[in-house]
Design an enzyme around this catalytic site. Structure first.
Site, short mmCIF file in Angstrom:
data_model
loop_
_atom_site.label_atom_id
_atom_site.label_comp_id
_atom_site.label_asym_id
_atom_site.label_seq_id
_atom_site.Cartn_x
_atom_site.Cartn_y
_atom_site.Cartn_z
N CYS A 95 0.84 -1.21 0.00
CA CYS A 95 0.00 0.00 0.00
C CYS A 95 0.87 1.26 0.00
O CYS A 95 1.80 1.38 0.80
CB CYS A 95 -0.92 -0.01 1.22
SG CYS A 95 -2.02 1.41 1.25
N CYS B 230 0.58 4.98 6.80
CA CYS B 230 -0.02 4.87 8.13
C CYS B 230 1.01 4.20 9.06
O CYS B 230 1.44 3.07 8.78
CB CYS B 230 -1.30 4.06 8.07
SG CYS B 230 -2.37 4.60 6.72
N CYS C 41 0.67 0.44 10.27
CA CYS C 41 0.21 -0.62 9.37
C CYS C 41 1.34 -1.45 8.75
O CYS C 41 2.26 -0.91 8.14
CB CYS C 41 -0.66 -0.03 8.27
SG CYS C 41 -1.44 -1.32 7.28
N CYS D 18 -16.06 -9.35 6.51
CA CYS D 18 -15.44 -8.05 6.25
C CYS D 18 -14.18 -8.25 5.41
O CYS D 18 -13.30 -9.01 5.80
CB CYS D 18 -15.02 -7.40 7.57
SG CYS D 18 -16.34 -7.33 8.77
N CYS E 84 -19.11 -6.48 4.37
CA CYS E 84 -18.46 -5.21 4.70
C CYS E 84 -17.17 -5.16 3.90
O CYS E 84 -16.51 -6.18 3.73
CB CYS E 84 -18.16 -5.14 6.19
SG CYS E 84 -17.29 -3.62 6.66
N CYS F 182 -19.22 2.09 8.86
CA CYS F 182 -18.42 1.49 9.93
C CYS F 182 -17.18 2.35 10.08
O CYS F 182 -16.39 2.45 9.14
CB CYS F 182 -18.05 0.05 9.55
SG CYS F 182 -16.85 -0.71 10.66
N ARG G 244 -17.38 -2.36 18.27
CA ARG G 244 -16.62 -3.60 18.06
C ARG G 244 -15.27 -3.59 18.77
O ARG G 244 -14.45 -2.70 18.55
CB ARG G 244 -16.40 -3.84 16.55
CG ARG G 244 -15.71 -5.17 16.26
CD ARG G 244 -15.78 -5.57 14.79
NE ARG G 244 -17.14 -5.48 14.31
CZ ARG G 244 -17.54 -4.65 13.35
NH1 ARG G 244 -16.68 -3.86 12.75
NH2 ARG G 244 -18.80 -4.59 12.99
N1 SAM Z 1 -6.56 0.47 3.24
C1 SAM Z 1 -7.82 0.63 3.81
C2 SAM Z 1 -7.89 1.77 4.79
O1 SAM Z 1 -6.87 2.18 5.33
O2 SAM Z 1 -9.00 2.24 5.03
C3 SAM Z 1 -8.36 -0.61 4.48
C4 SAM Z 1 -7.49 -1.52 5.29
S1 SAM Z 1 -6.82 -0.84 6.79
C5 SAM Z 1 -5.68 -2.11 7.25
C6 SAM Z 1 -8.16 -0.88 7.95
C7 SAM Z 1 -7.90 -0.40 9.35
O3 SAM Z 1 -7.17 -1.36 10.09
C8 SAM Z 1 -7.12 0.86 9.55
O4 SAM Z 1 -7.88 2.00 9.34
C9 SAM Z 1 -6.71 0.75 11.01
O5 SAM Z 1 -7.66 1.36 11.84
C10 SAM Z 1 -6.68 -0.75 11.25
N2 SAM Z 1 -5.32 -1.23 11.52
C11 SAM Z 1 -4.33 -1.39 10.62
N3 SAM Z 1 -3.21 -1.81 11.21
C12 SAM Z 1 -3.47 -1.94 12.53
C13 SAM Z 1 -2.70 -2.30 13.66
N4 SAM Z 1 -1.43 -2.64 13.56
N5 SAM Z 1 -3.31 -2.32 14.88
C14 SAM Z 1 -4.61 -1.97 14.99
N6 SAM Z 1 -5.38 -1.60 13.95
C15 SAM Z 1 -4.83 -1.57 12.74
FE1 SF4 Z 2 -2.73 1.24 3.42
FE2 SF4 Z 2 -2.56 0.11 5.81
FE3 SF4 Z 2 -2.98 2.71 5.62
FE4 SF4 Z 2 -4.95 0.99 4.91
S1 SF4 Z 2 -4.08 1.29 6.95
S2 SF4 Z 2 -4.26 2.83 3.80
S3 SF4 Z 2 -3.67 -0.69 4.07
S4 SF4 Z 2 -1.13 1.62 4.93
#
Ligand code: SAM
Ligand code: SF4
Ligand code: DTB
Length: 340
Positions: free
Chosen positions: A54, A58, A61, A98, A129, A189, A267
């Site tokens: 990606c 973030c 992530c 989901c 979802c 959500c 949740r």
């Molecule tokens: N890329 C899309 C987005 O960012 O909306 C969808 C997937 S993203 C992995 C979905 C959510 O997972 C993120 O918004 C975040 O809140 C949660 N998430 C990701 N990594 C995480 C982590 N290490 N611990 C807790 N929540 C996490």
């Molecule tokens: Fe990409 Fe992870 Fe951020 Fe979702 S949370 S936009 S998968 S980097």
């Protein structure tokens, strides 16, 4: 009945956080009972339909190209494979499937496959979802047309903390997508992550942002940071004195979300794996009424069906769906038929 309000002030929310813990839990449990059955918990299952690579940064992530987490990037799964995952989840008693994709936003060329996936999972009788990143109004309408039930798009933290965790987009971008989803008629959500090094004030700002939306999200996932090695925030938790979120503060956040958004499903999402049963029990007492089941989240491990069944047994909780789980063979057959 507790009134639904969208005019919460930050001060009121901060005052809720400040309540004596027992009083806060009592208020949250009372609100919970006004809108939900306190012994019923919704079971949802996650599947990563497009993992890693990606472009977003973030800080939490594992799927960001900016992280060194060892997560391998994949292409979008084919429909048949996704339906097999949904069949397994349904067999295990899950109510909602989901699906997450590690995208900044879906490309228009991805949409036909996504639409096919939504239709296929829906035909199996599960709620659907998706979380695919930012959506245009047109893409949201396409998903609505396909019958998507929920779209997950987290605001993650307070507007102030957001830019410390992510630089490649702004909180307003997130809110724009939430509006597009709302306008399309898909249920919203949206929640966030606790334990990223944010302050209490940020947690107040996070709940405030959600609780003052024109309409509260139907689902509010509250994640505890899963500290993945190779991510900025994960490494901070592993290698520096940044403290893991205090369990009581996490439960307080769940309780405040419950009180301010009485009707929403709250949740207890990522991070359960490293939470004691007692802490999880407190979260249910504080109004959490939905969890992710199965042994995997998107890339990180989850508590797993056996330990959840044991926990539910100990706590006298039951799954929200009244349906008996189907036999595996039978369900898989149906899924495969649908894919053909
Ligand atoms: N890329 C899309 C987005 O960012 O909306 C969808 C997937 S993203 C992995 C979905 C959510 O997972 C993120 O918004 C975040 O809140 C949660 N998430 C990701 N990594 C995480 C982590 N290490 N611990 C807790 N929540 C996490
Ligand atoms: Fe990409 Fe992870 Fe951020 Fe979702 S949370 S936009 S998968 S980097
Ligand atoms: C949400 O709020 N939590 C889920 C779901 N929405 C998509 C994702 C949790 C991801 C946990 C880390 C991982 O598995 O990589």
């Amino acid at each position: 009945m507790t009134e639904i309000r969208n005019d919460w002030t930050r001060e009121e929310i901060a005052d809720l956080f400040e309540l004596p813990f027992t009083e806060l839990l009592f208020q949250a449990a009372t609100t919970h009972r006004a809108y939900h059955k306190p012994d019923e918990v919704q079971l949802c299952t996650l599947l990563s339909i497009k993992t890693g690579g990606c472009p977003e940064d973030c800080g939490y992530c594992s799927q960001s190209v900016h992280a060194d987490s060892g997560v391998e990037a994949t292409k979008l799964m084919d429909v048949r494979q996704v339906l097999q995952g949904a069949a397994q989840a349904k067999d295990a008693g899950s109510q909602r499937f989901c699906m997450g994709a590690a995208w900044r936003n879906p490309k228009d060329r991805d949409m036909p496959a996504i639409v096919e996936i939504v239709k296929g999972v829906r035909d199996m009788g599960m709620e659907t979802c998706m979380t695919l990143g930012m959506l245009t109004p047109k893409q949201a309408d396409m998903l609505a047309e396909a019958g998507l039930d929920y779209y997950n798009h987290n605001i993650d933290s307070s507007p102030e903390y957001y830019e410390k965790a992510i630089s490649t987009r702004k909180m307003e971008d997130r809110l724009d997508t939430l509006q597009n989803v709302r306008d399309s008629g898909i249920n919203v959500c949206s929640g966030g992550i606790i334990g990223m090094g944010e302050t209490r004030e940020d947690r107040v700002g996070f709940v405030h942002t959600l609780a003052t939306l024109e309409q509260h999200p139907e689902s509010v996932p509250v994640n505890a940071l899963v500290p993945v090695k190779g991510t900025i925030l994960g490494d901070m938790l592993h290698d520096t004195p940044m403290a893991k979120i205090d369990d009581i503060e996490f439960v307080r956040t769940v309780a405040v979300a419950r009180i301010t958004m009485p009707k929403s499903m709250v949740r207890l999402s990522a991070g359960r794996e490293s939470m004691s049963e007692a802490t999880q029990a407190l979260c249910f007492m504080a109004g959490a009424n939905s969890i992710f089941t199965g042994d995997k989240l998107l890339t990180a491990p989850n508590a797993g069906d056996d330990s959840d069944a044991a926990l539910f047994e100990r706590l006298g909780l039951k799954a929200l769906t009244g349906e008996e789980p189907l036999r595996k063979e039978k369900q898989s057959e149906k899924a495969l038929e649908a894919a053909e």
